[in-house]
Scaffold this motif. Structure first.
Motif, PDB file in Angstrom:
ATOM      1  N   UNK A 114       0.847  -1.308   0.044  1.00 58.11           N
ATOM      2  CA  UNK A 114      -0.017   0.060   0.056  1.00 58.11           C
ATOM      3  C   UNK A 114       0.818   1.324   0.119  1.00 58.11           C
ATOM      4  N   UNK A 115       2.045   1.117   0.919  1.00 57.38           N
ATOM      5  CA  UNK A 115       2.924   2.551   0.767  1.00 57.38           C
ATOM      6  C   UNK A 115       3.799   2.649  -0.293  1.00 57.38           C
ATOM      7  N   UNK A 116       3.933   1.391  -1.171  1.00 56.05           N
ATOM      8  CA  UNK A 116       4.620   1.501  -2.534  1.00 56.05           C
ATOM      9  C   UNK A 116       3.627   2.513  -3.604  1.00 56.05           C
ATOM     10  N   UNK A 117       2.297   1.886  -3.446  1.00 58.38           N
ATOM     11  CA  UNK A 117       1.484   2.834  -4.300  1.00 58.38           C
ATOM     12  C   UNK A 117       1.222   4.053  -3.889  1.00 58.38           C
ATOM     13  N   UNK A 140      -6.250   1.461  10.744  1.00 56.26           N
ATOM     14  CA  UNK A 140      -7.557   1.080  11.388  1.00 56.26           C
ATOM     15  C   UNK A 140      -8.759   0.894  10.436  1.00 56.26           C
ATOM     16  N   UNK A 141      -8.583   1.128   9.207  1.00 52.32           N
ATOM     17  CA  UNK A 141      -9.532   0.854   8.412  1.00 52.32           C
ATOM     18  C   UNK A 141      -9.889  -0.686   8.282  1.00 52.32           C
ATOM     19  N   UNK A 142     -11.260  -1.012   8.293  1.00 48.90           N
ATOM     20  CA  UNK A 142     -11.683  -2.171   8.315  1.00 48.90           C
ATOM     21  C   UNK A 142     -11.271  -3.010   7.218  1.00 48.90           C
ATOM     22  N   UNK A 143     -11.084  -2.706   6.095  1.00 49.65           N
ATOM     23  CA  UNK A 143     -11.148  -3.330   4.974  1.00 49.65           C
ATOM     24  C   UNK A 143      -9.699  -3.313   4.218  1.00 49.65           C
ATOM     25  N   UNK A 144      -9.286  -2.112   3.882  1.00 48.83           N
ATOM     26  CA  UNK A 144      -8.118  -1.815   3.021  1.00 48.83           C
ATOM     27  C   UNK A 144      -6.762  -2.610   3.537  1.00 48.83           C
ATOM     28  N   UNK A 145      -6.389  -2.691   4.930  1.00 49.60           N
ATOM     29  CA  UNK A 145      -5.278  -3.342   5.135  1.00 49.60           C
ATOM     30  C   UNK A 145      -5.325  -4.930   4.862  1.00 49.60           C
ATOM     31  N   UNK A 146      -6.642  -5.306   5.261  1.00 49.62           N
ATOM     32  CA  UNK A 146      -7.075  -6.660   5.204  1.00 49.62           C
ATOM     33  C   UNK A 146      -6.711  -7.108   3.474  1.00 49.62           C
ATOM     34  N   UNK A 147      -7.474  -6.358   2.895  1.00 46.57           N
ATOM     35  CA  UNK A 147      -7.295  -6.697   1.224  1.00 46.57           C
ATOM     36  C   UNK A 147      -5.919  -6.553   0.656  1.00 46.57           C
ATOM     37  N   UNK A 148      -4.993  -5.695   1.095  1.00 45.63           N
ATOM     38  CA  UNK A 148      -3.749  -5.539   0.859  1.00 45.63           C
ATOM     39  C   UNK A 148      -2.817  -6.681   1.176  1.00 45.63           C
ATOM     40  N   UNK A 149      -3.117  -7.189   2.386  1.00 53.37           N
ATOM     41  CA  UNK A 149      -2.463  -8.498   3.107  1.00 53.37           C
ATOM     42  C   UNK A 149      -2.727  -9.614   2.180  1.00 53.37           C
ATOM     43  N   UNK A 150      -4.143  -9.916   2.143  1.00 52.16           N
ATOM     44  CA  UNK A 150      -4.572 -11.160   1.538  1.00 52.16           C
ATOM     45  C   UNK A 150      -4.023 -11.046  -0.082  1.00 52.16           C
ATOM     46  N   UNK A 151      -3.955  -9.792  -0.598  1.00 51.24           N
ATOM     47  CA  UNK A 151      -3.523  -9.717  -1.690  1.00 51.24           C
ATOM     48  C   UNK A 151      -1.985 -10.171  -2.025  1.00 51.24           C
ATOM     49  N   UNK A 152      -1.199  -9.843  -0.991  1.00 53.80           N
ATOM     50  CA  UNK A 152       0.194 -10.080  -0.953  1.00 53.80           C
ATOM     51  C   UNK A 152       0.399 -11.863  -1.200  1.00 53.80           C
ATOM     52  N   UNK A 153      -0.393 -12.359  -0.076  1.00 54.78           N
ATOM     53  CA  UNK A 153      -0.475 -13.774   0.044  1.00 54.78           C
ATOM     54  C   UNK A 153      -0.749 -14.494  -1.514  1.00 54.78           C
ATOM     55  N   UNK A 154      -1.708 -13.816  -2.101  1.00 49.41           N
ATOM     56  CA  UNK A 154      -2.127 -14.508  -3.435  1.00 49.41           C
ATOM     57  C   UNK A 154      -1.111 -14.121  -4.573  1.00 49.41           C
ATOM     58  N   UNK A 155      -0.169 -13.039  -4.471  1.00 50.99           N
ATOM     59  CA  UNK A 155       0.743 -12.778  -5.271  1.00 50.99           C
ATOM     60  C   UNK A 155       1.801 -13.965  -4.957  1.00 50.99           C
ATOM     61  N   UNK A 156       2.063 -14.118  -3.763  1.00 53.51           N
ATOM     62  CA  UNK A 156       3.268 -15.212  -3.193  1.00 53.51           C
ATOM     63  C   UNK A 156       2.556 -16.667  -3.926  1.00 53.51           C
ATOM     64  N   UNK A 157       1.325 -16.924  -3.880  1.00 54.12           N
ATOM     65  CA  UNK A 157       0.740 -18.050  -4.541  1.00 54.12           C
ATOM     66  C   UNK A 157       0.870 -18.268  -6.004  1.00 54.12           C
ATOM     67  N   UNK A 158       0.849 -17.018  -6.627  1.00 52.63           N
ATOM     68  CA  UNK A 158       1.194 -17.149  -8.221  1.00 52.63           C
ATOM     69  C   UNK A 158       2.410 -17.496  -8.544  1.00 52.63           C
ATOM     70  N   UNK A 159       3.482 -17.177  -7.607  1.00 54.82           N
ATOM     71  CA  UNK A 159       4.892 -17.497  -7.830  1.00 54.82           C
ATOM     72  C   UNK A 159       5.020 -18.903  -7.603  1.00 54.82           C
TER      73      UNK A 159
END
Ligand code: PHE
Length: 452
Positions: A114-117, A140-159
């Protein structure tokens, strides 16, 4: 599944880069600087070096020996070496530990993404209060950090689903050199700032009155975390090593590279922080709250340089994190593929879903929901539990296993590649895994519990 189906690394450079890719990560660039900052700088670093040398390198070698001999996922490798004993449980412990780490690590990696973007979009521009507020609002946002975290797991998955050579090896060969170059450029920029020397001194001048049991446990945990030791990760990667790989060399090179990068990370962060009068002990949020404004203030006269350095810094974090999450993911993926005979793609999904769930709860625990365990937010609890307990325990059990239970001749065969390599350091290594590692780790545990 026979060995040739499992894949392997293509050569020496791939082996070192992939394993160093696992070792070098947020542990070096995020955790090491804030741990050193909280624990007195140079004092912590000296103890950390001792831990790497006395416990880290022998521990790594032990995992390499088990993994390369076993040539399979961690649990089966321990099983093979122990001929079916309970030692298999050490493999399970490693697999569980790496899954927990993947879960909470992805939260921080997601913040980096998120900080990169945000830094590319110029959203981090503002004074210190603005940047602090930015982090508070985002986390403290309910959604954004969760989505970025899960996105990171998915990127890892793709590799990871692409396999050992075209996934893990290719990513490491591409990302590791970029990471090193970015790091060196930022270190030079940071050390040239006015007043930067104070930050350098903080890293170089030890004050041994600051040594406490807590500092020792933190340094031990950090050494294990940073080397990816005690998670069966090194064991899994070593199962893709060639029979000719010199394990002692590999362990030495990786430990050296990992330590060098941690020190460079310190030299990147502390001088810049000192230059603008920011305290180095601001904890886990150091790189998210203090650094954006540090870069801006430090490069106030050259805003474009400040912008580029900021973007480079978060790109570096993302790359470093990715090569590490790949390795954590691979441990479980290899396990499910080989033990449950699932196709690689499906076992990777099992890990991705499990890690995403942990990631969601950990992320919420430091943001929108108050999820606490033993008085700590779930994320901090997972971090402490793994780094200060599960990793040293896993590492110690591996040392005991290789030192006392595996026949010496077998260990020596792996150490010397069937007698083709010099065995000058073998007895020293054996002494370290039999006595030094277990005794030191038990003592630090007991000290922490207040027994000694
Ligand atoms: N060593 C990695 C880092 O420093 C973290 C890690 C821990 C990776 C355990 C794999 C297994 O960031």
């Amino acid at each position: 599944m026979n060995n040739s189906d499992r894949g392997s690394f293509s050569g020496k450079i791939a082996i070192v880069l992939a394993t160093a890719g696992s070792a070098v990560g947020l542990g070096n660039v995020w955790r090491f600087p804030y741990m050193a900052g909280e624990n007195g700088g140079a004092t912590f670093i000296v103890i950390y070096f001792v831990c790497i040398l006395l416990l880290g390198i022998p521990g790594m070698l032990s995992e390499f020996i088990v993994g390369r001999h076993g040539g399979s996922n961690a649990a089966r490798s321990y099983d093979k070496m122990s001929k079916g004993g309970l030692w298999r449980l050490v493999g399970y412990l490693g697999i569980l530990t790496s899954l927990i780490i993947l879960g909470f690590y992805a939260v921080v990696a997601g913040w980096c993404l998120q900080y990169l973007f945000a830094s590319i979009a110029g959203q981090l521009n503002g004074d210190a209060a603005y940047v602090k507020d930015y982090f508070a609002t985002f986390s403290s946002d309910a959604l954004r950090p969760v989505l970025w975290g899960v996105a990171f797991v998915v990127i890892t998955h793709l590799v990871v689903v692409r396999g050992v050579r075209s996934g893990i090896e290719r990513a490491s060969k591409l990302l590791m050199p970029i990471l090193l170059i970015l790091l060196i450029v930022i270190v030079i920029a940071s050390c040239m700032l006015p007043g930067a020397m104070e930050g350098v001194w903080f890293l170089l001048k030890p004050d041994f009155s600051k040594v406490t049991g807590r500092v020792m446990l933190d340094a031990l945990g950090q050494a294990f975390f940073s080397l990816s030791l005690g998670t069966a990760c090194l064991c899994t990667y070593a199962s893709y090593y060639a029979k000719e790989t010199n394990l002692l060399y590999a362990a030495g090179q990786i430990a050296l590279l990992d330590t060098l990068i941690a020190i460079l990370a310190g030299l990147m962060i502390f001088p810049a922080a000192a230059s603008v009068g920011v305290n180095p002990d601001s904890g886990p949020s150091l790189i998210f709250i203090t650094l954006p404004s540090v870069f801006q203030q430090a490069f106030a006269a050259m805003p474009l340089v400040g912008y580029v350095v900021g973007v480079m810094f978060y790109a570096l974090l993302v790359f470093a994190a990715l090569t590490s999450t790949i390795s954590m993911h691979e441990i479980g993926t290899a396990f499910f593929t080989e033990e449950l005979h699932l196709p690689r793609r499906r076992s990777a999904w099992v890990i991705t879903i499990a890690a995403s769930l942990i990631c969601i709860f950990c992320s919420l625990s430091v943001g929108a929901c108050d999820i606490q365990v033993m008085g700590m937010a779930l994320l901090d609890f997972c971090d402490q539990l793994t780094a200060n307990f599960m990793l040293p325990l896993g590492g110690m059990l591996t040392c005991l296993f290789v030192g006392w239970f595996v026949p010496k001749a077998l260990v020596k065969d792996e150490f010397t590649n069937q007698g083709t390599l010099n065995h000058r350091f073998f007895e020293l290594y054996l002494f370290a895994v039999r006595f030094v590692c277990p005794v030191c780790i038990v003592m630090i545990f007991l000290h922490q519990l207040g027994v000694i």
